[in-house]
Design an enzyme around this catalytic site. Structure first.
Site, PDB file in Angstrom:
ATOM      1  N   HIS A  38      35.760  39.952  38.782  1.00 24.61           N
ATOM      2  CA  HIS A  38      35.608  39.392  40.133  1.00 24.61           C
ATOM      3  C   HIS A  38      36.030  40.426  41.174  1.00 24.61           C
ATOM      4  O   HIS A  38      35.358  40.592  42.201  1.00 24.61           O
ATOM      5  CB  HIS A  38      36.449  38.126  40.287  1.00 24.61           C
ATOM      6  CG  HIS A  38      35.810  36.890  39.744  1.00 24.61           C
ATOM      7  ND1 HIS A  38      35.849  36.560  38.411  1.00 24.61           N
ATOM      8  CD2 HIS A  38      35.092  35.903  40.359  1.00 24.61           C
ATOM      9  CE1 HIS A  38      35.201  35.414  38.216  1.00 24.61           C
ATOM     10  NE2 HIS A  38      34.732  35.001  39.380  1.00 24.61           N
ATOM     11  N   HIS A  85      44.352  36.231  37.111  1.00 26.90           N
ATOM     12  CA  HIS A  85      44.585  37.672  36.994  1.00 26.90           C
ATOM     13  C   HIS A  85      45.937  38.052  37.572  1.00 26.90           C
ATOM     14  O   HIS A  85      46.438  37.403  38.489  1.00 26.90           O
ATOM     15  CB  HIS A  85      43.496  38.465  37.725  1.00 26.90           C
ATOM     16  CG  HIS A  85      42.179  38.481  37.021  1.00 26.90           C
ATOM     17  ND1 HIS A  85      41.956  39.197  35.871  1.00 26.90           N
ATOM     18  CD2 HIS A  85      41.003  37.861  37.309  1.00 26.90           C
ATOM     19  CE1 HIS A  85      40.708  39.024  35.477  1.00 26.90           C
ATOM     20  NE2 HIS A  85      40.120  38.209  36.325  1.00 26.90           N
TER      21      HIS A  85
END
EC number: 3.1.3.-
Length: 271
Positions: A38, A85
């Site tokens: 991403h 993350h």
């Protein structure tokens, strides 16, 4: 995206532990974490958007310089907020993208010219993307990244093949260099109406293509490779089903976006 997904399966860093992290998104929890794809796409898209449009279209550079950090930071911070993350994943994804762009961006025009003009470009594109997909499926056991990788490769192959057909049919020719940068046309009711109609027709058409191809490819792959199709989710965990389903379906989606939809727009007079 392809390089990021493959790197995840080579490095094999797990997602942040929960607890202490509160995970607000669990769909991609089966994937590895490093680097954040991403963050990679959130960095690559705005940077390349500005690099490819500035000088081709007439607009102040400051708009692009504002867009890049806003877009990038929103995407990157959202992944930390969602608990998917760590900060290190985000930094690695950002730096990885800068490295990839530094290597590949100088060759963009060369690749684009090859895709559009070379006689055997479609065969080479399809074969290369399919080979990359087969390679990525050998890196690790099944996870959502398998499907994402095949989807990315299929979309890329479809768009590249679509651009080849579009260029050779004269539907999308480059403007003469002496006309650049292009000036934005005045915003009128007719222009807005055409834009909205293009979005509506294009989205409906692409969604129909996706639905039809999905209905066709999964049962066909199961039948060819003798895999039970009663539980579609379980069947798709087999490479023999997931790779052709994603690759063919999203290849057709990419081809529709790059060629079929523009052709329809031209045919009905809204191009």
């Amino acid at each position: 995206m392809y390089l990021g997904q493959c790197t995840k399966d080579i490095v094999r860093w797990p997602r942040p532990a929960s607890p202490p992290v509160v995970k607000l998104e669990v769909f991609y929890n089966s994937e590895y974490s490093m680097p954040s794809t991403h963050a990679m796409s959130g960095t690559a898209i705005p940077i390349v958007l500005v690099l490819l449009t500035y000088g081709r279209w007439q607009y102040p550079l400051i708009y692009g310089l504002i867009l890049i950090p806003c877009w990038c930071s929103l995407v990157c911070l959202s992944r930390i907020y969602m608990g998917m993350h760590s900060i290190l994943d985000i930094i690695a994804g950002f730096l990885y993208t800068i490295l990839i762009l530094a290597i590949f961006y100088p060759f963009v025009d060369l690749i684009d010219n090859f895709n559009q003009t070379h006689k055997y470009a479609p065969l080479i594109i399809i074969g290369l993307h399919l080979a990359l997909g087969i390679f990525s499926f050998t890196l690790d056991t099944w996870s959502t990244s398998r499907g994402d990788t095949a989807e990315i490769l299929g979309s890329g192959a479809g768009i590249a093949c679509g651009s080849h057909v579009t260029y050779n049919m004269g539907l999308m020719l480059d403007p003469p260099l002496d006309t650049l940068p292009l000036v934005r046309p005045p915003i009128t009711v007719t222009l807005l109406g055409k834009a909205m109609l293009r979005i509506l027709v294009g989205m409906v058409f692409v969604l129909l293509v996706r639905i039809i191809m999905k209905k066709l490819t999964i049962p066909l792959a199961c039948k060819i490779f003798n895999i039970p199709c009663d539980d579609v989710r379980k069947a798709r965990q087999h490479m023999e089903v997931e790779l052709p389903y994603r690759y063919i379906t999203y290849g057709m989606v990419g081809f529709s976006i790059a060629f079929l939809a523009p052709y329809i727009f031209s045919f009905i007079g809204i191009s």
